[in-house]
Scaffold this motif. Structure first.
Motif, PDB file in Angstrom:
ATOM      1  N   GLY A  47       0.809  -1.206   0.000  1.00 56.86           N
ATOM      2  CA  GLY A  47       0.000   0.000   0.000  1.00 56.86           C
ATOM      3  C   GLY A  47       0.837   1.248   0.000  1.00 56.86           C
ATOM      4  O   GLY A  47       1.779   1.366  -0.792  1.00 56.86           O
ATOM      5  N   GLN A  63      -4.719   9.320  -5.701  1.00 59.11           N
ATOM      6  CA  GLN A  63      -5.282   7.973  -5.814  1.00 59.11           C
ATOM      7  C   GLN A  63      -4.762   7.187  -7.016  1.00 59.11           C
ATOM      8  O   GLN A  63      -4.881   5.948  -7.039  1.00 59.11           O
ATOM      9  CB  GLN A  63      -6.817   8.060  -5.884  1.00 59.11           C
ATOM     10  N   HIS A  90      -0.267   7.637  -6.665  1.00 56.07           N
ATOM     11  CA  HIS A  90       0.105   7.062  -5.361  1.00 56.07           C
ATOM     12  C   HIS A  90       1.270   7.802  -4.727  1.00 56.07           C
ATOM     13  O   HIS A  90       2.013   7.218  -3.916  1.00 56.07           O
ATOM     14  CB  HIS A  90       0.429   5.566  -5.508  1.00 56.07           C
ATOM     15  N   TRP A 105       4.229   4.312  -2.609  1.00 56.62           N
ATOM     16  CA  TRP A 105       3.651   2.990  -2.890  1.00 56.62           C
ATOM     17  C   TRP A 105       4.707   1.904  -2.743  1.00 56.62           C
ATOM     18  O   TRP A 105       5.829   2.049  -3.242  1.00 56.62           O
ATOM     19  CB  TRP A 105       3.082   2.977  -4.295  1.00 56.62           C
ATOM     20  N   THR A 125      -6.244   3.560  -5.915  1.00 60.57           N
ATOM     21  CA  THR A 125      -5.805   3.004  -4.636  1.00 60.57           C
ATOM     22  C   THR A 125      -6.810   2.021  -4.051  1.00 60.57           C
ATOM     23  O   THR A 125      -6.445   0.934  -3.597  1.00 60.57           O
ATOM     24  CB  THR A 125      -5.565   4.147  -3.626  1.00 60.57           C
ATOM     25  N   SER A 148      -7.680   4.425   1.868  1.00 55.27           N
ATOM     26  CA  SER A 148      -7.439   5.864   1.804  1.00 55.27           C
ATOM     27  C   SER A 148      -8.759   6.617   1.714  1.00 55.27           C
ATOM     28  O   SER A 148      -8.831   7.805   2.026  1.00 55.27           O
ATOM     29  CB  SER A 148      -6.572   6.215   0.588  1.00 55.27           C
TER      30      SER A 148
END
Length: 462
Positions: A158, A166, A169, A178, A191, A220
């Motif tokens: 993640g 989004q 990242h 990321w 995401t 997120s």
């Protein structure tokens, strides 16, 4: 101790001893009846307010979250911290985040992280041969060397930072965020979709099926920046006037759909009956967002209306109910009956509760309480104080009372507010000048908690 108080004290001690023994026996029974052992799935929304889930009356469609609520226990007085990093600290350490000096989001180029001197929840679970995985937001160390794998997670994927684009990242200052395990990576996709896909792949293909698991699924959404496809926004054009609120609702519905996919995977893998699912938000909603230089000006339009904490007071970052009393649900098929539960529970209670359920010793530093019996049966009331420290205010809940304190760096006297949050949940009536004895007691309780905080965040009290 006076003679008059002695019988009551003895009865209290006896009751506590009985409750403790019953608690341990009951939890042992829960684990033994679950032939495959206990799995834990903690789902964390980012900045979802009280009125941003359908089951609390929101105009936002969250059918999968609502289904969990309707089949599980609605934890209607679950308290997190005012912002994201502190809540994650409390979840993983079982204590107020201010004890290690985290009272605000870890941001910028900060090297702040969890200390090596304490045992985290996943590290404690490993003593019982658990396999631990984190998918999504970490926000407890901005460098890969201080990622989840350094603190007890066996697998992680993640983003390291608090708020990211989004699709690229990347963090708001352009830093890469990321990663998978110990490597920074580049991937395409939204995401929410990527995090969900990875969690499902781990559940179905990558995990060790001989071990029980702890999963932290930290989305997120619905945190800004809001970048949702038309299909998620379309249902709201006729019911929500403000375009920013439409975008926010779309992010919530997108996340809800993703949560549904993960829950369906649990069923398909025959894991539902031995998996405790906890859904929470890390803090209350933000009112709006007006970026300037962030993301190289990509989102300079801003958002006038984001989340809703209605009818609770105020927004993320404060210590009013709207910031720290968050949507929360506990679902455990066949073990928990549907119920509205108004027991006072703190995010720091999760660690000791989980460890007690599997018979693992609770580290001495943990301040949270084992609240399983109070989740299972709302008539078993919790009675512990809840201390919440933000970077703007501090608060102490000693039910039904809540004290909020504002300190000032300029040396001016601290300002105190006192509310009865049972009769005044919207915190409209400050009783600080009316309830003198209660106020003095609450000031002392709050200050006793404050003294335990890390000295790096305790400026002199005026």
């Amino acid at each position: 101790m006076s003679i008059r108080l002695l019988p009551f004290a003895l009865l209290s001690c006896a009751f506590l001893l009985f409750t403790s023994c019953k608690n341990k026996s009951y939890q042992k029974e829960i684990v033994e009846k679950t032939d495959k052992g206990l799995n834990i799935l903690v789902i964390i929304a980012d900045d979802a307010g009280w009125n941003d889930v359908g089951y609390n009356g929101s105009e936002i469609h969250t059918p999968n979250i609502d289904s969990l609520a309707n089949k599980g226990v609605k934890l209607n007085r679950f308290y997190a911290n005012p912002t994201c990093s502190p809540s994650r600290v409390s979840l993983l350490t079982g204590m107020p985040s201010s004890r290690i000096g985290v009272v605000a989001p870890i941001s910028g180029k900060s090297n702040k992280t969890l200390p090596d001197s304490i045992t985290t929840l996943p590290q404690a679970l490993k003593k019982k041969n658990y396999q631990n995985a984190l998918f999504g937001k970490w926000h407890l160390g901005l460098d890969i060397s201080n990622g989840p794998n350094a603190f007890g997670f066996d697998y992680s994927y993640g983003f390291l930072h608090g708020q990211i684009d989004q699709y690229t990242h990347r963090y708001k200052n352009g830093d890469a965020s990321w990663y998978r395990n110990d490597k920074m990576i580049e991937e395409e996709g939204h995401t929410t979709d990527l995090v969900t896909k990875e969690a499902i792949e781990w559940l179905t293909k990558k995990r060790d099926t001989a071990k029980n698991f702890y999963i932290q699924l930290a989305y997120s959404a619905p945190h800004f920046p809001l970048q949702e496809e038309e299909k998620w926004k379309q249902p709201y054009y006729k019911t929500i006037k403000d375009s920013s609120r439409v975008d926010f609702a779309a992010a919530m519905t997108h996340m809800d759909d993703a949560i549904g996919k993960v829950l369906e995977t649990l069923k398909a893998q025959h894991l539902e009956e031995n998996t405790l699912v906890l859904f929470i938000s890390d803090n209350g909603a933000m009112e709006n967002w007006y970026p300037t230089f962030q993301y190289d000006g990509k989102f300079n339009k801003g958002n006038d209306v984001l989340g809703s904490n209605f009818p609770l007071r105020d927004w993320k970052t404060s210590n009013y109910e709207g910031a720290i009393r968050v949507p929360a649900i506990a679902y455990f098929k066949g073990k928990l009956q549907p119920e509205e539960n108004s027991n006072y529970i703190a995010i720091s209670d999760v660690m000791p509760t989980v460890l007690s359920m599997i018979g693992e010793a609770i580290p001495k530093y943990v301040e949270g309480k084992n609240v399983w019996l109070s989740i299972e049966n709302s008539e078993v009331e919790t009675n512990h104080d809840i201390y919440v420290r933000g970077h703007i205010q501090e608060s102490l809940i000693h039910k039904p009372w809540k004290m909020i304190r504002n300190r000032h760096k300029d040396g001016s006297p601290a300002i105190y507010q006192l509310y009865n949050i049972e009769t005044d949940p919207e915190e409209k009536h400050n009783l600080i000048d009316e309830e003198n004895e209660i106020a003095e007691m609450m000031k002392e309780l709050l200050q006793n908690q404050f003294k335990k905080d890390d000295k790096t965040v305790n400026v002199e009290l005026k």
